[in-house]
Design a protein around this motif. Structure first.
Motif, short mmCIF file in Angstrom:
data_model
loop_
_atom_site.label_atom_id
_atom_site.label_comp_id
_atom_site.label_asym_id
_atom_site.label_seq_id
_atom_site.Cartn_x
_atom_site.Cartn_y
_atom_site.Cartn_z
N TYR A 1 0.85 -1.19 0.00
CA TYR A 1 0.00 0.00 0.00
C TYR A 1 0.89 1.24 0.00
CZ TYR A 1 -4.05 -2.89 1.22
OH TYR A 1 -5.04 -3.84 1.22
N HIS B 1 -2.98 5.18 -2.94
CA HIS B 1 -2.65 5.31 -4.36
C HIS B 1 -2.25 4.00 -5.01
CE1 HIS B 1 -3.04 9.53 -3.79
NE2 HIS B 1 -2.05 9.57 -2.91
N TYR B 2 -1.97 3.02 -4.20
CA TYR B 2 -1.52 1.74 -4.75
C TYR B 2 -1.91 0.67 -3.73
CZ TYR B 2 1.69 -1.57 -7.06
OH TYR B 2 2.23 -2.63 -7.74
N ARG C 1 -1.94 -3.66 -3.61
CA ARG C 1 -1.82 -4.96 -4.26
C ARG C 1 -1.55 -6.04 -3.23
NH1 ARG C 1 -0.96 -4.85 -9.97
NH2 ARG C 1 -0.83 -7.11 -9.78
N ALA D 1 6.64 -1.22 -9.45
CA ALA D 1 6.20 0.18 -9.35
C ALA D 1 7.29 1.00 -8.70
CB ALA D 1 4.92 0.28 -8.53
N ALA E 1 3.83 8.74 -8.41
CA ALA E 1 4.25 7.62 -9.25
C ALA E 1 5.37 8.08 -10.18
CB ALA E 1 3.07 7.09 -10.04
#
Ligand SMILES: [Fe+2]
Length: 521
Positions: free
Chosen positions: A421, A467-468, A470, A507, A520
């Motif tokens: 995260y 923002h992320y 997974r 990423a 990013a």
């Protein structure tokens, strides 16, 4: 403890490697003529004494902790263990050496503490005992507090042994990192299932002997040993070093003798980690909270969110541990008296933010950003009570202090949730005008499994500050820090069940110390 003996002149280590001696005793035709007592000695020398590897940790500008634990079922009560620290990999320039007594009472662990070292320097170290010599480890000291510096480090967590392999550690051992930060769940206490990809020994872990055996199982992995041998580590624990979802002195199953279990678990943790003797546990207490200044660049704060916390709110009936509840049904979640770090540690952190360095790195256990499982307005948000969402007023206090004092470059590092995260941290997630005051990188697990990605994707709607997210990636996060920028690279294992798997950078994000929030890259 015997103090380190500084060595001024270049000096060679022992002339004879233990393997050579072994060959002299048991190899070739001469072995036939040896008396039985000599033969049994030869067998004793053949037992590997450093099968759990070596490690270093707690780097300071003038010292570091060197760790090992002797192996073999024939170990005497007390064994003298020699250690050496050198300027070079071949040990031609030894700068310090000493002896430590490894005692059965402390699982024959060794915690050597060379002092008076030069700042910002790489060193190599090794141990020898009972005719055997360890592998060589690389370690380093921190830069002096008043010098310019850069900082390459990684965060990792959650290495459940029986659900995956450690390709992530093998890849990390190839990186050129100054420090590895391990943020909890070094072991898991569970028994393996028959279908597990590899097996841990024994059943559910609750006793000292069982904790020791479980650490030994984890530490038998060559990739983990390689990552330890490559750079010094900073460590904090999470719950599984003791038991799932424990809080303070309450276990998940409300075990009546939980304090005894915690004492055994903390003791085994200290025995297996490169912590100094000064933090050796006393009964169920061990202080892992600490701070390290990395030159003029960063202050690192390491906190413990298990030992001092208030117990989780609104547990399942008859249970301790976590639950997933709607805020409106659990008003205790809004009680400002409850704390995740405990009042004393909260104060310690609030008083210790560094206003002069560009970065403040907070190494802690779990996701700090709010993670609502459904629409959070009107008290209908559903939250997991074990993480910071279970202690939201304490989170608001911490981030409120960061906002009020304009603490520079706050980056919160975490683990625990087995997912990557990247998030904006705000003092009040219920207020749309609440500013972003810090950046969060909660790194995924080395091997432990997560929830289905579809559930994370569905919840992202309710958490626009994340923002992320997974859950389907195993791996770690690698960072490069200088005075102007933090660069984070998320590394994910291609095939988690393959110990030889490749690792891909999935990423990249950058952070400006003067402008919180990840971008990013
Ligand atoms: Fe975990």
């Amino acid at each position: 403890m015997k103090p380190a003996v500084p060595v001024n002149d270049a000096e060679r280590g022992p002339d004879r490697a233990p393997g050579v001696r072994r060959r002299n005793l048991i190899g070739g035709a001469g072995a036939i003529a040896l008396a039985p007592s000599i033969l049994s000695l030869a067998r004793a020398a053949d037992v590997p004494r450093f099968a759990l590897g070596i490690a270093s940790g707690q780097p300071r500008a003038d010292g570091v902790v060197l760790w090992t634990r002797l192996t073999g079922s024939d170990l005497p009560e007390r064994v003298e263990v020699r250690w050496e620290l050198a300027d070079d990999e071949r040990f031609e320039r030894i700068v310090a050496r000493g002896e430590e007594t490894a005692e059965a009472a402390w699982a024959h662990s060794v915690h050597a503490e060379p002092a008076g070292l030069a700042p910002a320097r790489w060193y190599w170290y090794r141990f020898s005992a009972l005719g055997d010599r360890s592998a060589v480890g690389r370690t380093r000291t921190a830069p002096a507090a008043d010098t310019a510096a850069t900082f390459d480090f990684a965060i990792a967590s959650c290495q459940r042994f029986d659900v995956g392999h450690y390709a992530a550690w093998r890849r990390m051992a190839e990186e050129d990192l100054d420090v590895v930060m391990f943020l909890g769940d070094y072991i898991y206490e569970y028994a393996s299932r028959p279908e597990s990809v590899r097996q841990v020994e024994g059943g559910l872990v609750t006793t000292l002997a069982q904790y020791r055996a479980r650490y030994a199982t984890h530490k038998s992995d060559p990739s983990l040993q390689a990552a330890h041998a490559r750079a010094p580590w900073l460590l904090v624990w999470d719950d599984h070093e003791v038991g799932n979802d424990y809080a303070n002195l309450r276990g998940q199953s409300l075990e009546p003798d939980f304090a005894e279990q915690r004492a055994a678990a903390y003791r085994a943790y200290w025995e297996h980690m490169p912590f100094p003797k000064s933090v050796r546990p006393r009964g169920p207490d061990m202080r892992i909270t600490g701070r390290l200044d990395w030159g003029r660049l960063a202050r690192i704060h390491l906190v413990d969110d298990r030992q001092y916390r208030d117990v989780q709110a609104c547990p399942k009936p008859g249970r301790g541990g976590s639950n997933t509840v709607m805020l409106g049904a659990c008003p205790e979640l809004l009680d400002p008296k409850r704390s995740l770090l405990g009042a004393e540690q909260e104060r310690w952190l609030a008083d210790g933010w560094d206003m002069s360095r560009p970065w403040n790195l907070l190494a802690q256990q779990t996701l700090m950003a709010r993670f609502a499982w459904n629409e959070p307005a009107f008290g209908t948000g559903v939250y997991w009570t074990d993480g910071w969402d279970g202690y939201a007023p304490a989170r608001n206090r911490l981030l409120g202090t960061v906002a009020e004092r304009r603490v520079p470059g706050v980056v919160v590092l975490g683990g625990d949730v087995h997912s990557n995260y990247v998030a904006d941290l705000k003092p009040d997630y219920d207020d749309d005008r609440s500013p972003v005051v810090a950046t969060e990188f909660c790194g995924t697990s080395i091997s432990s499994l997560s929830i289905p990605q579809s559930r994370i994707d569905a919840a992202r709607t309710f958490n626009p500050h994340i923002h992320y997210g997974r859950g389907d990636q195993r791996g770690y996060v690698s960072f490069r820090l200088d005075a102007k920028q933090l660069e984070a690279s998320l590394r994910a294992v291609d095939r988690p069940l393959d110990p030889a798997s490749g690792v891909t950078t999935v990423a990249r994000f950058v952070v400006d110390p003067a402008k919180p929030g990840a971008i990013a890259a």
